[in-house]
Design an enzyme around this catalytic site. Structure first.
Site, PDB file in Angstrom:
ATOM      1  N   ASN A  11       0.873  -1.175   0.000  1.00  0.00           N
ATOM      2  CA  ASN A  11       0.000   0.000   0.000  1.00  0.00           C
ATOM      3  C   ASN A  11       0.912   1.227   0.000  1.00  0.00           C
ATOM      4  OD1 ASN A  11      -1.842   2.013   0.463  1.00  0.00           O
ATOM      5  ND2 ASN A  11      -2.376   1.383   2.556  1.00  0.00           N
ATOM      6  N   TRP A  12       1.058   1.810  -1.183  1.00  0.00           N
ATOM      7  CA  TRP A  12       1.988   2.946  -1.308  1.00  0.00           C
ATOM      8  C   TRP A  12       1.400   4.244  -0.767  1.00  0.00           C
ATOM      9  CZ3 TRP A  12       4.478   2.465  -6.909  1.00  0.00           C
ATOM     10  CH2 TRP A  12       5.263   1.307  -6.941  1.00  0.00           C
ATOM     11  N   HIS A  99      -9.799   1.422   4.630  1.00  0.00           N
ATOM     12  CA  HIS A  99      -8.547   1.647   5.374  1.00  0.00           C
ATOM     13  C   HIS A  99      -8.819   2.674   6.469  1.00  0.00           C
ATOM     14  CE1 HIS A  99      -4.462   2.836   6.312  1.00  0.00           C
ATOM     15  NE2 HIS A  99      -4.057   1.736   5.729  1.00  0.00           N
ATOM     16  N   SER A 210       2.879  -1.687  10.575  1.00  0.00           N
ATOM     17  CA  SER A 210       4.309  -1.721  10.904  1.00  0.00           C
ATOM     18  C   SER A 210       4.984  -3.050  10.565  1.00  0.00           C
ATOM     19  CB  SER A 210       4.530  -1.358  12.385  1.00  0.00           C
ATOM     20  OG  SER A 210       4.099  -0.024  12.622  1.00  0.00           O
ATOM     21  N   GLY A 231       2.672  -0.959   4.416  1.00  0.00           N
ATOM     22  CA  GLY A 231       2.724   0.452   4.049  1.00  0.00           C
ATOM     23  C   GLY A 231       4.153   0.889   3.795  1.00  0.00           C
TER      24      GLY A 231
HETATM   25  P1  PGA Z   1       2.504   0.661   7.737  1.00  0.00           P
HETATM   26  O1  PGA Z   1       1.076   0.853   7.041  1.00  0.00           O
HETATM   27  O2  PGA Z   1       3.062  -0.641   7.210  1.00  0.00           O
HETATM   28  O3  PGA Z   1       3.313   1.841   7.284  1.00  0.00           O
HETATM   29  O4  PGA Z   1       2.277   0.632   9.190  1.00  0.00           O
HETATM   30  C1  PGA Z   1       0.210  -0.227   6.853  1.00  0.00           C
HETATM   31  C2  PGA Z   1      -1.087   0.236   6.240  1.00  0.00           C
HETATM   32  O5  PGA Z   1      -1.565   1.316   6.607  1.00  0.00           O
HETATM   33  O6  PGA Z   1      -1.681  -0.450   5.387  1.00  0.00           O
END
Ligand code: PGA
Length: 251
Positions: A11-12, A99, A210, A231
């Site tokens: 997910n960019w 989301h 994360s 992300g």
């Molecule tokens: P993150 O985002 O990996 O930067 O925590 C994940 C997401 O929001 O899909």
């Protein structure tokens, strides 16, 4: 080994300009090419402005294209919005819906998410429906209640289970470096399957928040965790591929 095919999604968000996005997509595709046929599904969801260009770069590679959010209508006077059919036109097969950055940043309700899921599935997309508790929900011990409510209310009555993925993304874990333990994730994934009822065992339930190359292994070795939604760590080709490769080791 998981009964379900693993799914690794990038997910960019609102990152990537034409040049940097193309370099990233090509680098990821090159890493994936070296390992075909992929024993898992690998999906890139760039910002909408890059969908066409990234789609071109992914042609002939095992990497699949996805979008981030869509409108409920097929077309109409909706300035700034994009329909599911438009993403299909550009070669997308997946779309991220509900989301937390849409739920909390744009006030999207679960009812609206359900309408989007219906529209996207009608257009032929596989919907990655995100649910997750906030830090306050967690502190209040309300995780199970919130997840159950969001799952129930974010799916349309006629949901196509073959085109459904649920992403468990605790809001407090997104972009913070914090994460629930794999055991805690498993508890929630099992709850999600229970809420889904008889389809629960066939639907892929993935985790997001994360995820990094350092922690992906402990998540992806669990049968209950069918994949990850990534992300910030998806903005680096080697790092993202390392996460996907972990999934292979675990399978
Ligand atoms: P993150 O985002 O990996 O930067 O925590 C994940 C997401 O929001 O899909």
């Amino acid at each position: 080994m998981s009964k379900r095919r693993r799914l690794i999604v990038a997910n960019w968000k609102m990152y990537g300009r034409l040049t940097s996005g193309l370099v990233l997509a090509r680098d990821i595709a090159e890493l994936a090419q070296s390992d075909r046929p992929l024993p898992f599904d690998l999906v890139l969801c760039p910002p909408a402005t890059l969908t066409w260009a990234v789609g071109e770069a992914l042609q002939g590679t095992p990497v699949v294209l996805g979008g981030q959010d869509c409108h409920t209508a097929t077309h109409g006077a909706y300035t700034g919005d994009l329909s599911a059919a438009m993403f299909v036109d550009l070669g997308c097969r997946y779309i991220i819906l509900g989301h937390s950055e849409r739920r909390y940043g744009h006030g999207e309700s679960s009812e609206l998410v359900a309408q989007k899921v219906e529209a996207a599935q009608l257009a032929g997309l596989t919907t990655i429906v995100c649910v997750g508790e906030t830090a306050a929900d967690l502190q209040a011990g309300a995780t199970a209640e919130i997840i159950e409510k969001q799952v129930r209310e974010s799916l349309p009555k006629n949901v196509k289970t073959s085109n459904l993925v649920i992403a468990y993304e605790p809001v407090w874990a997104i972009g913070t470096g914090q994460q629930p333990s794999p055991e805690d994730v498993i508890v929630v994934h099992k709850l999600i399957r229970k809420v889904l009822g008889e389809i629960g065992e066939t639907v892929r339930v993935i985790y997001g928040g994360s995820v990094t190359p350092a922690n992906a292994g402990t998540l992806l070795r669990e049968d209950e965790i069918d994949g990850v939604l990534v992300g910030s760590a998806s903005l680096n080709a080697e790092g993202f591929w390392a996460i996907a490769a972990t999934c292979q080791q675990g399978s």
